[in-house]
Design an enzyme around this catalytic site. Structure first.
Site, PDB file in Angstrom:
ATOM      1  N   GLU A   1     -25.491 -27.055  -0.100  1.00 45.99           N
ATOM      2  CA  GLU A   1     -26.414 -26.804   1.002  1.00 45.99           C
ATOM      3  C   GLU A   1     -27.481 -25.794   0.599  1.00 45.99           C
ATOM      4  OE1 GLU A   1     -23.443 -28.036   4.631  1.00 45.99           O
ATOM      5  OE2 GLU A   1     -23.438 -25.955   4.030  1.00 45.99           O
TER       6      GLU A   1
ATOM      7  N   CYS B   1     -32.858 -20.196   0.676  1.00 51.39           N
ATOM      8  CA  CYS B   1     -31.523 -19.728   0.304  1.00 51.39           C
ATOM      9  C   CYS B   1     -30.863 -20.870  -0.460  1.00 51.39           C
ATOM     10  CB  CYS B   1     -30.752 -19.369   1.562  1.00 51.39           C
ATOM     11  SG  CYS B   1     -29.040 -18.920   1.263  1.00 51.39           S
TER      12      CYS B   1
ATOM     13  N   CYS C   1     -17.014 -22.524  -4.670  1.00 49.74           N
ATOM     14  CA  CYS C   1     -17.204 -21.161  -5.178  1.00 49.74           C
ATOM     15  C   CYS C   1     -16.023 -20.739  -6.030  1.00 49.74           C
ATOM     16  CB  CYS C   1     -17.370 -20.178  -4.016  1.00 49.74           C
ATOM     17  SG  CYS C   1     -17.871 -18.519  -4.573  1.00 49.74           S
TER      18      CYS C   1
ATOM     19  N   CYS D   1     -13.352 -15.036  -1.056  1.00 55.37           N
ATOM     20  CA  CYS D   1     -13.575 -14.123   0.067  1.00 55.37           C
ATOM     21  C   CYS D   1     -13.010 -14.747   1.346  1.00 55.37           C
ATOM     22  CB  CYS D   1     -15.060 -13.839   0.243  1.00 55.37           C
ATOM     23  SG  CYS D   1     -15.834 -13.179  -1.244  1.00 55.37           S
TER      24      CYS D   1
ATOM     25  N   CYS E   1     -15.415 -16.184   4.216  1.00 55.92           N
ATOM     26  CA  CYS E   1     -16.512 -17.081   3.865  1.00 55.92           C
ATOM     27  C   CYS E   1     -16.062 -18.532   3.858  1.00 55.92           C
ATOM     28  CB  CYS E   1     -17.063 -16.690   2.490  1.00 55.92           C
ATOM     29  SG  CYS E   1     -18.410 -17.773   1.966  1.00 55.92           S
TER      30      CYS E   1
ATOM     31  N   SER F   1     -22.528  -7.958  -2.531  1.00 53.65           N
ATOM     32  CA  SER F   1     -21.768  -8.100  -1.289  1.00 53.65           C
ATOM     33  C   SER F   1     -20.602  -7.129  -1.339  1.00 53.65           C
ATOM     34  CB  SER F   1     -21.264  -9.542  -1.156  1.00 53.65           C
ATOM     35  OG  SER F   1     -22.372 -10.420  -1.201  1.00 53.65           O
TER      36      SER F   1
ATOM     37  N   CYS G   1     -25.256 -17.127   6.861  1.00 48.24           N
ATOM     38  CA  CYS G   1     -24.443 -16.624   5.746  1.00 48.24           C
ATOM     39  C   CYS G   1     -22.977 -16.955   5.951  1.00 48.24           C
ATOM     40  CB  CYS G   1     -24.493 -15.094   5.688  1.00 48.24           C
ATOM     41  SG  CYS G   1     -26.026 -14.432   5.177  1.00 48.24           S
TER      42      CYS G   1
HETATM   43  N1  SAH Z   1     -21.258 -15.225  -3.943  1.00 46.91           N
HETATM   44  C1  SAH Z   1     -22.453 -14.478  -3.714  1.00 46.91           C
HETATM   45  C2  SAH Z   1     -23.492 -15.320  -3.029  1.00 46.91           C
HETATM   46  C3  SAH Z   1     -23.128 -15.744  -1.631  1.00 46.91           C
HETATM   47  S1  SAH Z   1     -24.166 -14.854  -0.611  1.00 46.91           S
HETATM   48  C4  SAH Z   1     -22.127 -13.214  -2.952  1.00 46.91           C
HETATM   49  O1  SAH Z   1     -20.992 -13.066  -2.564  1.00 46.91           O
HETATM   50  O2  SAH Z   1     -22.977 -12.364  -2.817  1.00 46.91           O
HETATM   51  C5  SAH Z   1     -23.568 -14.985   0.908  1.00 46.91           C
HETATM   52  C6  SAH Z   1     -23.558 -13.647   1.616  1.00 46.91           C
HETATM   53  O3  SAH Z   1     -23.024 -13.876   2.903  1.00 46.91           O
HETATM   54  C7  SAH Z   1     -22.657 -12.643   0.942  1.00 46.91           C
HETATM   55  O4  SAH Z   1     -23.130 -11.350   1.143  1.00 46.91           O
HETATM   56  C8  SAH Z   1     -21.374 -12.834   1.707  1.00 46.91           C
HETATM   57  O5  SAH Z   1     -20.520 -11.735   1.600  1.00 46.91           O
HETATM   58  C9  SAH Z   1     -21.895 -13.057   3.092  1.00 46.91           C
HETATM   59  N2  SAH Z   1     -20.969 -13.795   3.951  1.00 46.91           N
HETATM   60  C10 SAH Z   1     -19.985 -14.630   3.585  1.00 46.91           C
HETATM   61  N3  SAH Z   1     -19.360 -15.130   4.676  1.00 46.91           N
HETATM   62  C11 SAH Z   1     -19.980 -14.581   5.738  1.00 46.91           C
HETATM   63  C12 SAH Z   1     -19.827 -14.740   7.141  1.00 46.91           C
HETATM   64  N4  SAH Z   1     -18.905 -15.549   7.635  1.00 46.91           N
HETATM   65  N5  SAH Z   1     -20.653 -14.037   7.947  1.00 46.91           N
HETATM   66  C13 SAH Z   1     -21.624 -13.249   7.429  1.00 46.91           C
HETATM   67  N6  SAH Z   1     -21.822 -13.075   6.125  1.00 46.91           N
HETATM   68  C14 SAH Z   1     -21.014 -13.734   5.288  1.00 46.91           C
END
Ligand code: SAH
Length: 343
Positions: free
Chosen positions: A91, A104, A111, A115, A118, A217, A336
């Site tokens: 996406e 984005c 992945c 996390c 996520c 993050s 996100c």
């Molecule tokens: N793997 C990389 C790129 C993904 S960025 C990273 O972790 O940075 C996606 C961003 O959204 C990251 O900062 C992640 O921590 C955040 N994220 C993931 N799940 C989320 C959610 N459910 N709500 C808000 N932010 C979230």
């Protein structure tokens, strides 16, 4: 099997033509069609002779992505399901605000990391995207931006599906194309790569003297808490991340952005705030407080405004710049952490 011509560098293309009895310059022309003009058929290379086009067709394919489906949010955000040449889906999102239009983009199908909050993490990693698959997402979104918002893309964030630093070479190659005048000619400073925090790769980026921005993050500056919500933190604890970020700053002089979500009962205590403030002192940085986008009705809930205020006031008290990022595209699961091929 025919090879994907877009896997070749410009030099390799030039060599190919010389080896096939043509001029090296032909490689430059073809390269421009493939990247700057993003064409998907050899026939469309109108300044290349028919016999050369047929020769190319006999040797190569031009793999490319397709926008499989598109959803538009009422705030202008557009989420694309992008189909790759092997049928896999990632996406990419277009996020317009008053002053900028951001793409984005995804770097992996699924992945590498796990996390807990996520949606993408639940897909597991299926494969890395090639440089051209990343680049094509940007081209597709740039087109949408012009079409729907009458302006070009201004920014790119590697915050879609996947962990960019676990697909480092292709991410770097895609950025080279995005910034090159033979590609999109965008400025590096308009690009941000976001990572869950892979110390070794952060050092590598610093050594490579990359010119784009780095976001991490973080979500907690306490190992025990961070490992619970981001289990790979057990392998790359905060002290190693910190040392890598110090190294990054020493080499690049570029401040870091910490992305941070505050959740109820997870990181909303004063000691969580204090730990973050302390962590922010190590390297020049700013904090981006992100709104949580629920991915199910499970254990994670956005903390109260009071908890956010506690973070904001303490960070500001210590002269650490903090912004609160409102989510966009929530109604279409484009925000996100919500990218999970539901569409
Ligand atoms: N793997 C990389 C790129 C993904 S960025 C990273 O972790 O940075 C996606 C961003 O959204 C990251 O900062 C992640 O921590 C955040 N994220 C993931 N799940 C989320 C959610 N459910 N709500 C808000 N932010 C979230």
């Amino acid at each position: 099997m025919k090879k994907d011509i877009r896997a070749l560098s410009k030099d390799q293309l030039r060599t190919f033509f010389v080896e096939n009895g043509d001029k090296a310059f032909r490689g430059n022309q073809v390269y421009e069609w493939l990247w700057n003009k993003s064409i998907h058929n050899f026939e469309d290379m109108t300044n290349i002779s028919k016999s050369t086009r047929e020769m190319l067709d006999a040797h190569f394919v031009i793999n490319h992505i397709e926008v499989d489906s598109m959803q538009r949010s009422n705030d202008g955000t557009i989420k694309n399901a992008i189909k790759l040449h092997d049928g896999k889906i990632v996406e990419s999102v277009l996020i317009p605000t008053e002053t900028r239009t951001t793409a984005c983009v995804s770097s992996q199908v699924g992945c590498s990391f796990d996390c807990k909050f996520c949606a993408t993490a639940r897909l597991k990693r299926m494969r890395n995207l090639n440089a051209d698959e990343i680049y094509d997402q940007v081209v597709a979104i740039d087109k949408q931006s012009k079409h729907y918002h009458n302006r070009k893309l201004t920014n790119i964030v590697f915050m879609g599906m996947g962990e960019p630093l676990m697909n480092y070479n292709n991410v770097i190659k895609s950025i080279e194309k995005i910034t090159s005048s033979e590609g999109l000619g965008m400025a590096s400073r308009r690009i941000t790569v976001s990572t869950s925090g892979v110390p070794k790769m952060i050092r590598k980026m610093a050594d490579d003297q990359v010119k784009f921005n780095l976001a991490v993050s973080l979500h907690s500056a306490i190992d025990e808490v961070r490992t619970k919500i981001m289990p790979f933190n057990a392998r790359f604890p905060l002290v190693e991340l910190k040392e890598a970020l110090e190294y990054w700053y020493a080499k690049t002089k570029r401040a870091i952005t910490y992305e941070y979500v505050v959740w109820n009962g997870i990181n909303d205590r004063k000691i969580d705030v204090d730990a973050l403030v302390k962590y922010c002192k190590y390297v020049p940085c700013k904090v981006n407080l992100i709104e949580y986008n629920p991915i199910d009705d499970g254990e994670f809930q956005q903390a109260s405004q009071n908890a956010l205020n506690l973070y904001i006031s303490n960070l500001e008290m210590h002269d650490i710049s903090v912004t609160v990022r409102r989510s966009r595209g929530k109604d279409i699961d484009a925000a996100c952490g919500q990218l999970a091929n539901k569409s």
